[in-house]
Design a protein around this motif. Sequence first.
Motif, PDB file in Angstrom:
ATOM      1  N   ARG A 105       3.116   4.645 -13.499  1.00  0.00           N
ATOM      2  CA  ARG A 105       1.659   4.909 -13.517  1.00  0.00           C
ATOM      3  C   ARG A 105       0.630   4.662 -14.514  1.00  0.00           C
ATOM      4  NH1 ARG A 105       3.200  11.092 -11.403  1.00  0.00           N
ATOM      5  NH2 ARG A 105       3.641  10.649  -9.159  1.00  0.00           N
ATOM      6  N   LYS A 106       1.267   4.882 -15.814  1.00  0.00           N
ATOM      7  CA  LYS A 106       0.303   4.772 -16.907  1.00  0.00           C
ATOM      8  C   LYS A 106       0.057   3.322 -17.024  1.00  0.00           C
ATOM      9  CE  LYS A 106       0.795   5.366 -22.055  1.00  0.00           C
ATOM     10  NZ  LYS A 106       1.735   5.464 -23.126  1.00  0.00           N
ATOM     11  N   HIS A 107       0.955   2.340 -16.785  1.00  0.00           N
ATOM     12  CA  HIS A 107       0.824   1.048 -16.920  1.00  0.00           C
ATOM     13  C   HIS A 107       0.230   0.188 -15.678  1.00  0.00           C
ATOM     14  CE1 HIS A 107       2.050   1.111 -21.006  1.00  0.00           C
ATOM     15  NE2 HIS A 107       3.054   1.672 -20.650  1.00  0.00           N
ATOM     16  N   GLN A 153      21.507  -4.305  -2.283  1.00  0.00           N
ATOM     17  CA  GLN A 153      21.771  -3.168  -1.520  1.00  0.00           C
ATOM     18  C   GLN A 153      22.425  -2.000  -2.276  1.00  0.00           C
ATOM     19  OE1 GLN A 153      20.346  -2.725   1.525  1.00  0.00           O
ATOM     20  NE2 GLN A 153      19.407  -4.621   1.031  1.00  0.00           N
ATOM     21  N   LYS A 154      22.498  -2.294  -3.663  1.00  0.00           N
ATOM     22  CA  LYS A 154      22.950  -1.028  -4.452  1.00  0.00           C
ATOM     23  C   LYS A 154      22.054  -0.055  -4.480  1.00  0.00           C
ATOM     24  CE  LYS A 154      25.855  -3.704  -7.478  1.00  0.00           C
ATOM     25  NZ  LYS A 154      26.133  -4.096  -9.070  1.00  0.00           N
ATOM     26  N   PRO A 155      22.437   1.241  -4.503  1.00  0.00           N
ATOM     27  CA  PRO A 155      21.330   2.400  -4.595  1.00  0.00           C
ATOM     28  C   PRO A 155      21.116   2.562  -6.146  1.00  0.00           C
ATOM     29  CG  PRO A 155      23.763   3.358  -4.253  1.00  0.00           C
ATOM     30  CD  PRO A 155      23.815   1.628  -4.295  1.00  0.00           C
ATOM     31  N   PHE A 156      19.568   3.082  -6.211  1.00  0.00           N
ATOM     32  CA  PHE A 156      19.309   3.585  -7.413  1.00  0.00           C
ATOM     33  C   PHE A 156      18.110   4.363  -7.408  1.00  0.00           C
ATOM     34  CE2 PHE A 156      16.620  -0.194  -6.610  1.00  0.00           C
ATOM     35  CZ  PHE A 156      15.476   0.280  -7.072  1.00  0.00           C
ATOM     36  N   ARG A 157      17.768   5.166  -8.346  1.00  0.00           N
ATOM     37  CA  ARG A 157      16.865   6.178  -8.356  1.00  0.00           C
ATOM     38  C   ARG A 157      15.900   5.975  -9.273  1.00  0.00           C
ATOM     39  NH1 ARG A 157      17.686  11.708  -6.365  1.00  0.00           N
ATOM     40  NH2 ARG A 157      19.085  11.354  -4.777  1.00  0.00           N
ATOM     41  N   ILE A 158      14.383   6.315  -9.203  1.00  0.00           N
ATOM     42  CA  ILE A 158      13.511   6.242 -10.063  1.00  0.00           C
ATOM     43  C   ILE A 158      13.111   7.908 -10.445  1.00  0.00           C
ATOM     44  CG2 ILE A 158      11.226   5.831 -10.351  1.00  0.00           C
ATOM     45  CD1 ILE A 158      11.354   3.891  -7.951  1.00  0.00           C
ATOM     46  N   VAL A 159      13.582   7.892 -12.026  1.00  0.00           N
ATOM     47  CA  VAL A 159      13.427   9.017 -12.595  1.00  0.00           C
ATOM     48  C   VAL A 159      11.947   9.233 -12.833  1.00  0.00           C
ATOM     49  CG1 VAL A 159      15.809   9.113 -13.639  1.00  0.00           C
ATOM     50  CG2 VAL A 159      13.893   8.099 -14.841  1.00  0.00           C
ATOM     51  N   SER A 160      11.673  10.631 -13.147  1.00  0.00           N
ATOM     52  CA  SER A 160      10.339  11.053 -13.210  1.00  0.00           C
ATOM     53  C   SER A 160       9.731  10.397 -14.679  1.00  0.00           C
ATOM     54  CB  SER A 160      10.305  12.655 -13.585  1.00  0.00           C
ATOM     55  OG  SER A 160      11.002  13.060 -14.500  1.00  0.00           O
ATOM     56  N   ASN A 161      10.463  10.328 -15.942  1.00  0.00           N
ATOM     57  CA  ASN A 161       9.712   9.439 -17.100  1.00  0.00           C
ATOM     58  C   ASN A 161       9.469   7.949 -16.604  1.00  0.00           C
ATOM     59  OD1 ASN A 161      10.069  11.655 -18.584  1.00  0.00           O
ATOM     60  ND2 ASN A 161      12.015  10.991 -19.335  1.00  0.00           N
ATOM     61  N   GLU A 162      10.338   7.599 -15.799  1.00  0.00           N
ATOM     62  CA  GLU A 162      10.105   5.751 -15.187  1.00  0.00           C
ATOM     63  C   GLU A 162       8.749   6.001 -14.425  1.00  0.00           C
ATOM     64  OE1 GLU A 162      12.720   2.430 -13.169  1.00  0.00           O
ATOM     65  OE2 GLU A 162      13.292   4.517 -13.067  1.00  0.00           O
ATOM     66  N   LEU A 163       8.810   6.938 -13.626  1.00  0.00           N
ATOM     67  CA  LEU A 163       7.526   7.015 -12.671  1.00  0.00           C
ATOM     68  C   LEU A 163       6.301   7.331 -13.538  1.00  0.00           C
ATOM     69  CD1 LEU A 163       6.431   7.093  -9.859  1.00  0.00           C
ATOM     70  CD2 LEU A 163       6.660   9.385  -9.849  1.00  0.00           C
ATOM     71  N   GLU A 164       6.246   7.978 -14.392  1.00  0.00           N
ATOM     72  CA  GLU A 164       5.011   8.161 -15.442  1.00  0.00           C
ATOM     73  C   GLU A 164       4.826   6.755 -16.027  1.00  0.00           C
ATOM     74  OE1 GLU A 164       3.106  10.619 -15.538  1.00  0.00           O
ATOM     75  OE2 GLU A 164       4.212  11.488 -14.053  1.00  0.00           O
ATOM     76  N   PHE A 165       5.795   6.153 -16.473  1.00  0.00           N
ATOM     77  CA  PHE A 165       5.569   4.871 -16.974  1.00  0.00           C
ATOM     78  C   PHE A 165       4.853   3.738 -16.358  1.00  0.00           C
ATOM     79  CE2 PHE A 165       6.772   0.478 -17.903  1.00  0.00           C
ATOM     80  CZ  PHE A 165       6.530   0.371 -19.207  1.00  0.00           C
ATOM     81  N   GLU A 202       0.687  -1.173   0.009  1.00  0.00           N
ATOM     82  CA  GLU A 202      -0.070   0.149   0.057  1.00  0.00           C
ATOM     83  C   GLU A 202       0.918   1.189   0.067  1.00  0.00           C
ATOM     84  OE1 GLU A 202      -0.941  -1.903   3.485  1.00  0.00           O
ATOM     85  OE2 GLU A 202      -2.141  -3.157   2.028  1.00  0.00           O
ATOM     86  N   GLU A 203       1.890   1.169   0.869  1.00  0.00           N
ATOM     87  CA  GLU A 203       2.973   2.431   0.653  1.00  0.00           C
ATOM     88  C   GLU A 203       3.526   2.545  -0.578  1.00  0.00           C
ATOM     89  OE1 GLU A 203       5.075   1.071   4.148  1.00  0.00           O
ATOM     90  OE2 GLU A 203       4.242   2.526   5.534  1.00  0.00           O
ATOM     91  N   ARG A 204       3.942   1.432  -0.976  1.00  0.00           N
ATOM     92  CA  ARG A 204       4.445   1.584  -2.675  1.00  0.00           C
ATOM     93  C   ARG A 204       3.572   2.206  -3.622  1.00  0.00           C
ATOM     94  NH1 ARG A 204       6.684  -3.425  -5.139  1.00  0.00           N
ATOM     95  NH2 ARG A 204       5.451  -4.409  -3.657  1.00  0.00           N
ATOM     96  N   GLU A 205       2.489   1.811  -3.388  1.00  0.00           N
ATOM     97  CA  GLU A 205       1.245   2.384  -4.246  1.00  0.00           C
ATOM     98  C   GLU A 205       1.151   3.876  -4.242  1.00  0.00           C
ATOM     99  OE1 GLU A 205      -0.185   0.777  -7.123  1.00  0.00           O
ATOM    100  OE2 GLU A 205       1.241  -0.816  -6.375  1.00  0.00           O
ATOM    101  N   SER A 206       1.148   4.235  -2.803  1.00  0.00           N
ATOM    102  CA  SER A 206       1.146   5.881  -2.583  1.00  0.00           C
ATOM    103  C   SER A 206       2.448   6.514  -2.900  1.00  0.00           C
ATOM    104  CB  SER A 206       0.634   5.844  -1.068  1.00  0.00           C
ATOM    105  OG  SER A 206       2.105   5.555  -0.095  1.00  0.00           O
ATOM    106  N   LEU A 207       3.378   5.602  -2.787  1.00  0.00           N
ATOM    107  CA  LEU A 207       4.683   6.273  -3.348  1.00  0.00           C
ATOM    108  C   LEU A 207       4.647   6.640  -4.963  1.00  0.00           C
ATOM    109  CD1 LEU A 207       7.509   4.602  -1.387  1.00  0.00           C
ATOM    110  CD2 LEU A 207       6.958   6.970  -1.393  1.00  0.00           C
ATOM    111  N   ARG A 208       4.103   5.558  -5.633  1.00  0.00           N
ATOM    112  CA  ARG A 208       3.875   5.622  -7.064  1.00  0.00           C
ATOM    113  C   ARG A 208       3.035   6.956  -7.549  1.00  0.00           C
ATOM    114  NH1 ARG A 208       0.392   3.137 -10.811  1.00  0.00           N
ATOM    115  NH2 ARG A 208      -0.532   2.201  -9.117  1.00  0.00           N
ATOM    116  N   SER A 209       2.071   7.079  -6.542  1.00  0.00           N
ATOM    117  CA  SER A 209       1.132   8.350  -6.884  1.00  0.00           C
ATOM    118  C   SER A 209       1.672   9.649  -6.546  1.00  0.00           C
ATOM    119  CB  SER A 209      -0.140   8.137  -6.433  1.00  0.00           C
ATOM    120  OG  SER A 209      -0.052   8.253  -4.675  1.00  0.00           O
ATOM    121  N   GLU A 210       2.673   9.579  -5.917  1.00  0.00           N
ATOM    122  CA  GLU A 210       3.560  10.932  -5.594  1.00  0.00           C
ATOM    123  C   GLU A 210       4.797  11.246  -6.172  1.00  0.00           C
ATOM    124  OE1 GLU A 210       4.365  10.635  -1.207  1.00  0.00           O
ATOM    125  OE2 GLU A 210       2.290  10.197  -0.662  1.00  0.00           O
ATOM    126  N   ASP A 211       4.907  12.263  -6.358  1.00  0.00           N
ATOM    127  CA  ASP A 211       5.977  12.675  -7.170  1.00  0.00           C
ATOM    128  C   ASP A 211       7.617  12.802  -6.180  1.00  0.00           C
ATOM    129  OD1 ASP A 211       4.942  13.116  -9.543  1.00  0.00           O
ATOM    130  OD2 ASP A 211       4.665  15.138  -9.262  1.00  0.00           O
TER     131      ASP A 211
END
Length: 88
Positions: A65-67, A51-63, A29-38
């Motif tokens: 959300r869209k799917h 444990q490697k760090p990575f980021r989710i970029v805005s275009n990836e986040l939009e993808f 549920e928290e992951r779904e709320s994170l997906r809906s937030e920027d």
Amino acid sequence: MGYTWSDYEYHINIPQNATYITPADYSDEERESLRSEDAVVNMIVLCEQTQKPFRIVSNELEFYRKHSLSLPRLHHEVRHQQRIKRAP
């Protein structure tokens, strides 16, 4: 003599004030709320497996959300290696 991919070490300079999240720290549920937030694009996610760090970029986040996809739990290299193993 040569280097293999697994010999590569990460030397990433991560800011002291960066916000980290791990997949174990948040429920579905928290992951779904994170997906809906920027805000998630400003966070650093630690891979569940390596444990490697990575980021989710805005275009990836939009993808995602869209799917209607959930946020990734694994570093992109780990996901890529899994795709290669599944290939015929």
